[in-house]
Design a protein around this motif. Structure first.
Motif, PDB file in Angstrom:
ATOM      1  N   ALA A  33     -11.345  37.708 -28.203  1.00 34.37           N
ATOM      2  CA  ALA A  33     -11.371  36.263 -27.406  1.00 34.37           C
ATOM      3  C   ALA A  33     -12.111  35.257 -28.401  1.00 34.37           C
ATOM      4  O   ALA A  33     -13.136  35.658 -28.694  1.00 34.37           O
ATOM      5  CB  ALA A  33     -11.787  36.570 -26.065  1.00 34.37           C
ATOM      6  N   MET A  34     -11.855  34.050 -28.071  1.00 36.05           N
ATOM      7  CA  MET A  34     -12.469  32.993 -28.701  1.00 36.05           C
ATOM      8  C   MET A  34     -12.987  31.672 -27.715  1.00 36.05           C
ATOM      9  O   MET A  34     -12.142  31.544 -26.810  1.00 36.05           O
ATOM     10  CB  MET A  34     -11.410  32.328 -29.876  1.00 36.05           C
ATOM     11  N   GLY A  35     -13.913  31.233 -28.192  1.00 33.77           N
ATOM     12  CA  GLY A  35     -14.538  30.241 -27.505  1.00 33.77           C
ATOM     13  C   GLY A  35     -14.935  29.041 -28.287  1.00 33.77           C
ATOM     14  O   GLY A  35     -15.539  29.410 -29.394  1.00 33.77           O
ATOM     15  N   TRP A  36     -15.169  27.690 -27.764  1.00 33.55           N
ATOM     16  CA  TRP A  36     -15.940  26.659 -27.972  1.00 33.55           C
ATOM     17  C   TRP A  36     -17.005  26.331 -27.254  1.00 33.55           C
ATOM     18  O   TRP A  36     -16.697  26.149 -26.022  1.00 33.55           O
ATOM     19  CB  TRP A  36     -14.901  25.224 -28.281  1.00 33.55           C
ATOM     20  N   PHE A  37     -17.929  25.811 -28.006  1.00 33.26           N
ATOM     21  CA  PHE A  37     -19.157  25.540 -27.175  1.00 33.26           C
ATOM     22  C   PHE A  37     -19.695  24.122 -27.797  1.00 33.26           C
ATOM     23  O   PHE A  37     -19.261  23.945 -28.939  1.00 33.26           O
ATOM     24  CB  PHE A  37     -20.488  26.565 -27.160  1.00 33.26           C
ATOM     25  N   ARG A  38     -20.804  23.616 -27.173  1.00 33.89           N
ATOM     26  CA  ARG A  38     -21.101  22.390 -27.925  1.00 33.89           C
ATOM     27  C   ARG A  38     -22.642  22.151 -27.327  1.00 33.89           C
ATOM     28  O   ARG A  38     -22.854  22.604 -26.558  1.00 33.89           O
ATOM     29  CB  ARG A  38     -20.229  21.327 -27.462  1.00 33.89           C
ATOM     30  N   GLN A  39     -23.331  21.557 -28.127  1.00 32.15           N
ATOM     31  CA  GLN A  39     -24.664  20.985 -27.972  1.00 32.15           C
ATOM     32  C   GLN A  39     -25.075  19.653 -28.386  1.00 32.15           C
ATOM     33  O   GLN A  39     -24.905  19.386 -29.662  1.00 32.15           O
ATOM     34  CB  GLN A  39     -25.487  22.061 -28.726  1.00 32.15           C
ATOM     35  N   ALA A  40     -25.342  18.826 -27.305  1.00 29.72           N
ATOM     36  CA  ALA A  40     -25.761  17.438 -27.545  1.00 29.72           C
ATOM     37  C   ALA A  40     -27.074  17.465 -27.911  1.00 29.72           C
ATOM     38  O   ALA A  40     -27.780  18.096 -27.492  1.00 29.72           O
ATOM     39  CB  ALA A  40     -25.286  16.772 -26.353  1.00 29.72           C
ATOM     40  N   CYS A  96     -17.618  27.116 -32.675  1.00 36.20           N
ATOM     41  CA  CYS A  96     -16.757  28.390 -32.162  1.00 36.20           C
ATOM     42  C   CYS A  96     -17.218  29.824 -32.170  1.00 36.20           C
ATOM     43  O   CYS A  96     -18.513  30.030 -32.864  1.00 36.20           O
ATOM     44  CB  CYS A  96     -15.498  28.343 -33.048  1.00 36.20           C
ATOM     45  N   ALA A  97     -16.874  30.677 -31.470  1.00 38.62           N
ATOM     46  CA  ALA A  97     -17.561  31.848 -31.057  1.00 38.62           C
ATOM     47  C   ALA A  97     -16.582  32.748 -30.846  1.00 38.62           C
ATOM     48  O   ALA A  97     -15.583  32.665 -30.342  1.00 38.62           O
ATOM     49  CB  ALA A  97     -18.437  31.668 -30.069  1.00 38.62           C
ATOM     50  N   ALA A  98     -16.912  34.182 -31.399  1.00 37.72           N
ATOM     51  CA  ALA A  98     -15.982  35.130 -31.116  1.00 37.72           C
ATOM     52  C   ALA A  98     -16.402  36.384 -30.093  1.00 37.72           C
ATOM     53  O   ALA A  98     -17.510  36.643 -30.201  1.00 37.72           O
ATOM     54  CB  ALA A  98     -15.489  35.838 -32.325  1.00 37.72           C
ATOM     55  N   ASN A 108     -20.010  32.292 -20.821  1.00 37.51           N
ATOM     56  CA  ASN A 108     -21.437  32.674 -21.053  1.00 37.51           C
ATOM     57  C   ASN A 108     -21.702  32.826 -22.451  1.00 37.51           C
ATOM     58  O   ASN A 108     -21.043  33.867 -23.098  1.00 37.51           O
ATOM     59  CB  ASN A 108     -21.571  33.816 -20.250  1.00 37.51           C
ATOM     60  N   SER A 109     -22.365  32.024 -23.017  1.00 35.93           N
ATOM     61  CA  SER A 109     -22.592  32.001 -24.658  1.00 35.93           C
ATOM     62  C   SER A 109     -23.176  33.394 -25.020  1.00 35.93           C
ATOM     63  O   SER A 109     -23.145  33.973 -26.130  1.00 35.93           O
ATOM     64  CB  SER A 109     -23.587  30.812 -25.022  1.00 35.93           C
ATOM     65  N   ARG A 110     -24.090  33.918 -24.152  1.00 38.70           N
ATOM     66  CA  ARG A 110     -24.712  35.154 -24.476  1.00 38.70           C
ATOM     67  C   ARG A 110     -23.613  36.326 -24.424  1.00 38.70           C
ATOM     68  O   ARG A 110     -24.112  37.309 -25.298  1.00 38.70           O
ATOM     69  CB  ARG A 110     -25.691  35.638 -23.518  1.00 38.70           C
ATOM     70  N   GLU A 111     -22.504  36.360 -24.171  1.00 36.80           N
ATOM     71  CA  GLU A 111     -21.557  37.243 -24.215  1.00 36.80           C
ATOM     72  C   GLU A 111     -20.554  37.205 -25.495  1.00 36.80           C
ATOM     73  O   GLU A 111     -19.680  38.073 -25.634  1.00 36.80           O
ATOM     74  CB  GLU A 111     -20.686  37.370 -22.997  1.00 36.80           C
ATOM     75  N   TYR A 112     -20.914  36.302 -26.547  1.00 38.00           N
ATOM     76  CA  TYR A 112     -20.158  36.440 -27.695  1.00 38.00           C
ATOM     77  C   TYR A 112     -21.121  37.202 -28.815  1.00 38.00           C
ATOM     78  O   TYR A 112     -22.200  36.924 -28.672  1.00 38.00           O
ATOM     79  CB  TYR A 112     -20.153  34.636 -27.826  1.00 38.00           C
TER      80      TYR A 112
END
Length: 125
Positions: A33-40, A96-98, A108-112
């Motif tokens: 599964a793939m996700g997008w995150f961002r950090q301002a 991007c994260a896998a 949840n970013s910790r699960e990537y």
């Protein structure tokens, strides 16, 4: 080794559109599964969008719902984020994260498991 390489960042005018790409290598892309995150600047990393392993299921943060579209091409090992109606508050570094554990990904970013280096998007008003 696993590599996720984002591209497509840049300077965009408010109201405009832009597409980000994430090229994956060193893993069986279709099993993640793939996700997008961002950090301002000055803020914590936040969830943007995610898609399941075959791209048939997608979900979004409320802040981007209706404006952003996540998609993937498993034949090309590539993840995309189409961003429309961009706002200055979308300015951030996009990652991007896998996720190899969950079929549908997570907010949840910790699960990537793996992350790209990020690509900067600046939206001017």
């Amino acid at each position: 080794q696993v590599q996720l390489v984002e591209s497509g960042g840049g300077l965009v005018q408010a109201g405009g559109s832009h597409r980000l790409s994430c090229a994956a290598s060193g893993l069986t892309f279709s099993t993640y599964a793939m996700g997008w995150f961002r950090q301002a600047p000055g803020k914590e990393r936040e969830f943007v969008a995610a898609t399941n392993r075959n791209g048939g299921y997608t979900y979004y943060a409320d802040s981007v719902k209706g404006r952003f579209t996540i998609s993937r091409d498993n034949a090309k090992n590539t993840l995309y984020l189409q961003m429309n109606s961009l706002k200055p508050e979308d300015t951030a570094v996009y990652y991007c994260a896998a996720d190899g554990s969950r079929y549908s990904g997570s907010t949840n970013s910790r699960e990537y498991d793996y992350w790209g280096q990020g690509t900067r998007v600046t939206v001017s008003s």
